[in-house]
Design an enzyme around this catalytic site. Structure first.
Site, mmCIF file in Angstrom:
data_model
loop_
_atom_site.group_PDB
_atom_site.id
_atom_site.type_symbol
_atom_site.label_atom_id
_atom_site.label_comp_id
_atom_site.label_asym_id
_atom_site.label_seq_id
_atom_site.Cartn_x
_atom_site.Cartn_y
_atom_site.Cartn_z
ATOM 1 C CE LYS A 50 89.462 29.935 97.542
ATOM 2 N NZ LYS A 50 88.891 30.544 98.402
ATOM 3 C CD GLN A 94 85.990 32.920 98.675
ATOM 4 O OE1 GLN A 94 86.405 31.702 98.619
ATOM 5 N NE2 GLN A 94 86.716 33.734 98.443
ATOM 6 C CG ASP A 117 90.992 30.022 103.658
ATOM 7 O OD1 ASP A 117 92.029 29.851 102.768
ATOM 8 O OD2 ASP A 117 90.076 31.004 103.460
#
Ligand code: NAD
Length: 285
Positions: A50, A94, A117
C-alpha cells in the site's frame, strides 16, 4: 483469457496520478495513514504494498505501528488523533487485529469521509442502500475490472463463494446495485458445484486452495480468484488454475490478479477522499 490485474491496476493508477497532480495545483497532497497493530508478517507485506503504491501515484503515506498488547482505548485514541489531522485524508486499520482486540469500535471511530477501506458502518449501510460512497477495496477492484473488460453486470448470473465482511458481503451488495442476479455461497452451502455451475461471473474468496475445480465451472465464465494461500513455497488461489483456465472465458491469476487491483482501488479512494475533503474545506472558508 488471462485477466491481467497488474495491467488494469496500472491503468487505474495512471488516472489516480493525474488526479493527484490536479490536487497538487491547488496545494493539496493526499495523505494516507495505515495503522498496524502487532507484527503479523502477511499484514506487513500488505502494508508495504500500500505504501509502495502510494509513492507511485504521489500520495504521502505514513505507517503507525502499535504494539501487539495495545488496548482498545489506546487504538481508538490514535485513530481520533488521525481524524483531527488536516493532512490525513485516508485512514486504514489493517486487519486482522491481534486476538482479543475487536475491530468494530475502532472501525466505527474512523471518520466516515476518511474511511478509505470502506468498513465504517455508515459506509457499509450506504452501500447496502445503493448509495455507494467509500466501499471495500477488493470488491471495488473486481467491479472495476469487470467494467474495464466490458462485462455486463445487469442481468448476469453472479456467484460469490465466501460471505466475509471484507469481500463476499460487500461484493454481493455492489453486484445487486448493478442489477446482477447474485448467489452467495459459504462453508455451510450444501452443494457448492450446483451454484458455481450457474455462474457467468464467479468470484471465489474462501481461503481454501484448489476449492474450485474444472467441473464446477460454467464454460466461458469470468472468474476472479481472491484467495491468497501459501502452499509450500508457492502462493496459490482458491481456484485450481491449471484445470480451470481453459474452460473459463477469463480468469485472474494468483498472484497478479485481484491483489494489485485492491491496492489500486485504495489509492483511488484515498485521492477521492482528499478531493472531497478539499472541496468541503474550500466551501467552509
Ligand atoms: P474469511 O476467512 O473471512 O471468510 C472465508 C469465507 O469462505 C467464509 O464465508 C466461509 O464460509 C467461506 N468458506 C470457507 N471454506 C469454504 C468451503 N470449503 N466452501 C465454501 N465456502 C467456504 O475470508 P476473507 O477475509 O474473505 O478472505 C478469503 C480469501 O481471500 C483469503 O485467502 C484471503 O487471504 C484472501 N483475500 C485476498 C484479498 C486480495 O486483495 N487479493 C483481499 C481480501 C482477502
Amino acid at each position: 483469457m488471462l485477466i491481467d490485474g497488474k495491467a488494469l491496476a496500472a491503468e487505474s493508477e495512471t488516472e489516480t496520478k493525474k488526479k493527484v497532480q490536479r490536487l497538487a495545483a491547488s496545494g493539496v497532497v493526499p495523505g494516507l495513514v495505515t495503522v498496524l497493530v502487532g507484527a503479523n508478517p502477511a499484514s506487513q507485506i500488505y502494508i508495504r504494498q500500500k505504501h509502495m503504491g502510494s509513492a507511485r501515484v504521489g500520495i504521502r503515506s505514513e505507517n503507525v505501528v502499535l504494539p501487539e498488547d495495545v488496548t482498545e482505548d489506546q487504538l481508538i485514541a490514535t485513530i481520533r488523533e488521525l481524524n483531527l489531522r488536516k493532512d490525513v485524508h485516508g485512514i486504514l486499520l489493517q486487519l486482522p487485529l491481534p486476538k482479543g482486540l475487536a475491530p468494530q469500535r475502532a472501525m466505527a471511530t474512523i471518520l466516515p469521509e476518511k474511511d478509505v477501506d470502506g468498513f465504517h458502518p455508515l459506509n457499509m449501510g450506504a452501500l447496502l442502500l445503493g448509495t455507494e460512497r467509500l466501499v471495500p477495496c477488493t470488491p471495488l477492484g473486481i467491479i472495476y475490472a469487470l467494467e474495464r473488460l466490458g462485462a455486463t453486470l445487469e442481468g448476469a448470473e453472479a456467484v460469490i463463494v465466501g460471505h466475509s465482511n471484507v469481500v463476499g458481503k460487500p461484493l454481493a451488495a455492489m453486484m445487486l446495485n448493478r442489477n446482477a442476479t447474485v448467489q452467495v455461497c459459504h462453508v455451510f452451502t450444501k452443494d457448492l458445484a450446483v451454484h458455481t455451475r450457474d455462474a457467468e461471473i464467479l468470484v471465489v474468496a474462501a481461503g481454501v486452495p484448489g476449492l474450485i475445480k474444472r467441473e464446477m465451472v460454467r464454460p466461458g465464465a469470468f472468474i476472479f480468484d481472491v484467495g491468497i494461500n501459501r502452499v509450500g513455497d508457492k502462493t496459490v488461489g482458491d481456484v485450481d488454475f491449471e484445470s480451470v483456465k481453459d474452460v473459463a472465458g477469463a480468469i485472474t491469476p494468483v498472484p497478479g490478479g485481484v491483489g494489485p487491483l485492491t491496492v489500486a482501488m485504495l489509492l483511488r479512494q484515498t485521492v477521492e477522499a482528499a478531493e472531497s475533503q478539499a472541496s468541503q474545506d474550500r466551501g467552509n472558508s
